[in-house]
Design a protein around this motif. Structure first.
Motif, PDB file in Angstrom:
ATOM      1  N   CYS A  68       0.991  -1.089   0.019  1.00  0.00           N
ATOM      2  CA  CYS A  68       0.114   0.091   0.118  1.00  0.00           C
ATOM      3  C   CYS A  68       0.826   1.170   0.026  1.00  0.00           C
ATOM      4  N   HIS A  69       0.422   2.226  -0.862  1.00  0.00           N
ATOM      5  CA  HIS A  69       1.293   3.484  -0.966  1.00  0.00           C
ATOM      6  C   HIS A  69       0.546   4.826  -0.586  1.00  0.00           C
ATOM      7  N   ILE A  70      -0.740   4.422   0.336  1.00  0.00           N
ATOM      8  CA  ILE A  70      -1.277   5.748   0.452  1.00  0.00           C
ATOM      9  C   ILE A  70      -0.608   6.718   1.461  1.00  0.00           C
ATOM     10  N   ARG A  71      -0.116   6.333   2.525  1.00  0.00           N
ATOM     11  CA  ARG A  71       0.473   7.391   3.464  1.00  0.00           C
ATOM     12  C   ARG A  71       1.725   6.617   4.076  1.00  0.00           C
ATOM     13  N   ASP A  72       2.242   7.435   4.954  1.00  0.00           N
ATOM     14  CA  ASP A  72       3.337   6.951   5.558  1.00  0.00           C
ATOM     15  C   ASP A  72       4.779   6.439   4.890  1.00  0.00           C
ATOM     16  N   ARG A  73       5.533   5.666   5.469  1.00  0.00           N
ATOM     17  CA  ARG A  73       6.712   5.192   4.648  1.00  0.00           C
ATOM     18  C   ARG A  73       6.637   3.892   4.173  1.00  0.00           C
ATOM     19  N   ALA A  74       5.631   4.035   3.102  1.00  0.00           N
ATOM     20  CA  ALA A  74       5.102   2.594   2.797  1.00  0.00           C
ATOM     21  C   ALA A  74       6.258   1.830   2.031  1.00  0.00           C
ATOM     22  N   ALA A  75       7.292   2.690   1.196  1.00  0.00           N
ATOM     23  CA  ALA A  75       8.223   1.834   0.585  1.00  0.00           C
ATOM     24  C   ALA A  75       9.252   1.408   1.590  1.00  0.00           C
ATOM     25  N   GLU A  76       9.558   2.033   2.742  1.00  0.00           N
ATOM     26  CA  GLU A  76      10.399   1.658   3.699  1.00  0.00           C
ATOM     27  C   GLU A  76      10.039   0.509   4.254  1.00  0.00           C
ATOM     28  N   LYS A  77       8.715   0.363   4.567  1.00  0.00           N
ATOM     29  CA  LYS A  77       8.404  -0.956   5.359  1.00  0.00           C
ATOM     30  C   LYS A  77       8.355  -2.074   4.413  1.00  0.00           C
ATOM     31  N   VAL A  78       8.320  -1.696   3.110  1.00  0.00           N
ATOM     32  CA  VAL A  78       8.475  -2.950   2.040  1.00  0.00           C
ATOM     33  C   VAL A  78       9.727  -3.495   1.893  1.00  0.00           C
ATOM     34  N   PHE A  79      10.775  -2.400   2.014  1.00  0.00           N
ATOM     35  CA  PHE A  79      12.216  -2.837   1.894  1.00  0.00           C
ATOM     36  C   PHE A  79      12.638  -3.448   3.132  1.00  0.00           C
ATOM     37  N   SER A  80      12.331  -3.498   4.424  1.00  0.00           N
ATOM     38  CA  SER A  80      12.475  -3.732   5.560  1.00  0.00           C
ATOM     39  C   SER A  80      12.171  -5.156   5.698  1.00  0.00           C
ATOM     40  N   GLU A  81      10.727  -5.551   5.229  1.00  0.00           N
ATOM     41  CA  GLU A  81      10.259  -6.878   4.997  1.00  0.00           C
ATOM     42  C   GLU A  81      11.081  -7.756   3.926  1.00  0.00           C
ATOM     43  N   ALA A 110       4.184   2.337  -8.261  1.00  0.00           N
ATOM     44  CA  ALA A 110       4.618   3.506  -8.083  1.00  0.00           C
ATOM     45  C   ALA A 110       6.342   3.469  -8.038  1.00  0.00           C
ATOM     46  N   GLU A 111       7.034   2.403  -7.710  1.00  0.00           N
ATOM     47  CA  GLU A 111       8.524   2.294  -7.298  1.00  0.00           C
ATOM     48  C   GLU A 111       9.069   1.008  -7.808  1.00  0.00           C
ATOM     49  N   GLY A 112       8.393   0.526  -8.977  1.00  0.00           N
ATOM     50  CA  GLY A 112       8.832  -0.768  -9.323  1.00  0.00           C
ATOM     51  C   GLY A 112      10.317  -0.975  -9.843  1.00  0.00           C
ATOM     52  N   GLN A 113      10.910   0.187 -10.464  1.00  0.00           N
ATOM     53  CA  GLN A 113      12.369   0.151 -11.089  1.00  0.00           C
ATOM     54  C   GLN A 113      13.392   0.300  -9.468  1.00  0.00           C
ATOM     55  N   GLU A 114      12.689   0.981  -8.732  1.00  0.00           N
ATOM     56  CA  GLU A 114      13.651   1.321  -7.560  1.00  0.00           C
ATOM     57  C   GLU A 114      13.697  -0.007  -6.700  1.00  0.00           C
ATOM     58  N   ILE A 115      12.383  -0.891  -6.527  1.00  0.00           N
ATOM     59  CA  ILE A 115      12.580  -1.938  -5.949  1.00  0.00           C
ATOM     60  C   ILE A 115      13.606  -2.994  -6.667  1.00  0.00           C
ATOM     61  N   LEU A 116      13.469  -3.065  -7.920  1.00  0.00           N
ATOM     62  CA  LEU A 116      14.591  -4.060  -8.335  1.00  0.00           C
ATOM     63  C   LEU A 116      16.010  -3.589  -8.259  1.00  0.00           C
ATOM     64  N   ALA A 117      16.129  -2.248  -8.350  1.00  0.00           N
ATOM     65  CA  ALA A 117      17.422  -1.737  -8.111  1.00  0.00           C
ATOM     66  C   ALA A 117      17.922  -2.129  -6.898  1.00  0.00           C
ATOM     67  N   ARG A 118      17.258  -1.816  -5.732  1.00  0.00           N
ATOM     68  CA  ARG A 118      17.532  -1.838  -3.991  1.00  0.00           C
ATOM     69  C   ARG A 118      17.388  -3.255  -3.987  1.00  0.00           C
ATOM     70  N   ALA A 119      16.564  -4.145  -4.464  1.00  0.00           N
ATOM     71  CA  ALA A 119      16.318  -5.446  -3.718  1.00  0.00           C
ATOM     72  C   ALA A 119      16.512  -6.577  -5.022  1.00  0.00           C
ATOM     73  N   PRO A 120      17.564  -6.836  -5.681  1.00  0.00           N
ATOM     74  CA  PRO A 120      17.801  -7.332  -6.943  1.00  0.00           C
ATOM     75  C   PRO A 120      17.252  -8.823  -6.834  1.00  0.00           C
ATOM     76  N   TYR A 121      16.931  -9.358  -5.748  1.00  0.00           N
ATOM     77  CA  TYR A 121      16.591 -10.789  -5.368  1.00  0.00           C
ATOM     78  C   TYR A 121      15.056 -10.984  -5.685  1.00  0.00           C
ATOM     79  N   VAL A 122      14.420  -9.666  -5.899  1.00  0.00           N
ATOM     80  CA  VAL A 122      12.811  -9.605  -6.085  1.00  0.00           C
ATOM     81  C   VAL A 122      12.692 -10.432  -7.395  1.00  0.00           C
TER      82      VAL A 122
END
Ligand code: 5AD
Ligand code: SF4
Length: 472
Positions: A68-81, A110-122
């Motif tokens: 979910c991207h609606i509020r808060d530090r959504a992307a950070e939560k995803v990266f920590s998980e 919203a951040e597909g490319q960034e996810i692949l760059a930061r978490a290449p194991y996805v």
């Protein structure tokens, strides 16, 4: 409007398909009810491949994060998980096992490319409009070493490509969510939804009715129709004409077994006279409406691009209550939108006092990259937002408590959906979505029966069965 947030939930979906090789699927869901629905449907599309739900990631052959991207530090939560899941993937790899990690939902969009760059194991990144293509993506990910990314808005409608849902969706056997509309064209200044979920589109009437019939046949009594702008629904009818939400609600009410219909989330601009009249005339429509207003200040409502004034909202509430006097309202509020002054905030407090809400959700404004408000001047300092939010939440809590207290002594129909927390208890929901507990026999689960409310607990009500002898 976005939808009510559900917190984190691991979704257990279907019974295993006996014919395909067995694989374990773990889905973690953040965000709104639509994500909960989507997670269940992702389980559906993967079932023919042999995927069965498991409730921990450690043994899973595939793990999906539905974000979910609606509020808060959504992307950070995803990266920590993802960091945690990486360790699981490596451990399993050392044991010769493959783990496919997929990131779905609005952060993926919203951040597909960034996810692949930061978490290449996805292995897979997929937006909310593409999950019907999951089987093909899984096959590609399993073959290739490369990650698969699907975040375009395809021209085909995903609902036309999804297998039929056979069993009821979460949250239980007697209540279910059903997505009828997706996306948003309203472009509120603060909101990321039009960018992540795309343009407004409605499912056809036939496919909605077919899914609702299947749900009713499997025991569902209460359906919550979902859409980011659910009351903007305009689906193609069986007769070739366009049906609106009112028309659809009347058709749903005809389905044997379905006794309760809800819809969320509505935009004030799309509430029309026909829908208001349906609240008066259609007993299946529950007297509880989530109608976010966001602010009570005309200046801020304009800056938010909401398309209505505070008085227009008051007038709408007045018309709804004239049609259905026991209708209760819930709302969302954003505190500290750029430019919000003390005076604007006081206008919000006044609107809350004037309307009186049974339930409400209030959030500090959180800038979403790419949305107009994120770059606006006059951002409100955090401490000011905090103080305003506290004052608003105190008032909203008082109103919620008063609303719940007003139930004590009344007899209300409760749809029992399961056992209660204490032995001998069964639990269900009132027409106003309040959880209600009584001492009663399990065989009432799945039925709607009169309950006399005897006490208000913090977030629920206690009661006794009205005709105790009949049910004993
Ligand atoms: N900041 C804070 N709250 C937001 N919402 C949507 N976008 C934001 C944001 N950028 C809230 C709105 C909406 C609810 C689902 O989330 O109140 O109605
Ligand atoms: Fe709701 Fe506005 Fe966001 Fe659309 S842009 S989903 S109407 S808050």
């Amino acid at each position: 409007m976005g939808l009510r947030q559900s917190g984190v939930a691991a979704i257990m979906t279907r019974t295993p398909d006996q014919t395909a090789p067995s694989r374990a699927l773990h889905v973690i869901t953040w965000g709104c009810q639509m994500n909960v629905y989507d997670s269940a449907r992702m389980g559906d599309v993967l079932r023919p491949l042999g995927y069965q739900p498991v409730d921990t990631p450690d043994t899973a052959d595939m793990i999906i994060l539905n974000t979910c991207h609606i509020r808060d530090r959504a992307a950070e939560k995803v990266f920590s998980e993802l960091g945690r899941l990486r360790l699981i993937k490596e451990t399993r790899k050392a044991e010769g096992q493959q783990t496919i990690i997929a990131v779905a939902g609005c952060v993926a969009q919203a951040e597909g490319q960034e996810i692949l760059a930061r978490a290449p194991y996805v292995d897979i990144v997929l937006g909310p409009q593409t999950y019907h293509r999951l089987p093909e993506m899984v096959a590609r990910a399993a073959r290739a070493g490369n990650a698969v990314i699907e975040t375009d808005f395809p021209t085909e409608q995903k609902f036309d490509f999804l297998p039929e849902a056979e069993a009821p969706q979460t949250p239980g056997n007697y209540t279910a969510f059903l997505t009828i509309q997706e996306g948003c064209d309203k472009f509120c200044s603060f909101c990321v939804v039009p960018y992540t979920r795309g343009a407004e589109s409605s499912r056809s009437v036939q496919s909605v009715l077919a899914e609702a019939r299947r749900m009713a046949q499997s025991g569902v009594r209460e359906i919550s129709l979902l859409g980011q702008n659910v009351n903007a629904y305009h689906g193609e009818g069986p007769d070739g004409t366009v049906w609106d939400l009112t028309h659809l609600a009347y058709a749903l009410a005809e389905i044997p077994g379905l006794s309760r219909i809800r819809y969320t989330t509505s935009h004030p601009r799309d509430m029309n006279d026909a829908l208001i009249a349906a609240h008066r005339d259609l007993p299946e429509l529950m007297p509880f409406l989530h109608l976010p207003v966001q602010s009570g200040s005309d200046r801020i409502l304009r800056a938010m691009n909401r398309g209505h004034t505070a008085d227009e909202y008051r007038d709408l509430v007045h018309r709804l209550r004239a049609a259905k006097p026991d209708l209760a309202l819930s709302s969302d509020f954003i505190i500290g939108h750029p430019g919000e002054t003390d005076e604007d905030f006081e206008a919000t407090m006044q609107l809350v006092r004037d309307v009186g809400f049974a339930l409400a959700y209030s959030f500090k404004y959180s800038p979403r990259p790419g949305t107009p408000a994120a770059g606006a001047p006059l951002q409100v300092p955090e401490d000011v937002k905090d103080a305003r939010l506290q004052a608003l939440q105190k008032l909203l809590r008082e109103q919620q408590d008063a609303f719940n207290a007003s139930m004590v002594g009344k007899t209300v129909p409760v749809l029992f959906t399961g056992k209660g927390r204490k032995p001998g208890q069964i639990a269900g929901r009132s027409p106003w979505l309040q959880p209600v507990h009584v001492i009663g026999p399990d065989r009432l689960i799945g039925q709607t029966v009169p309950v006399r409310i005897t006490e208000r607990l913090t977030n629920s009500l206690g009661g006794i069965l009205e005709e105790e002898n009949v049910y004993a």
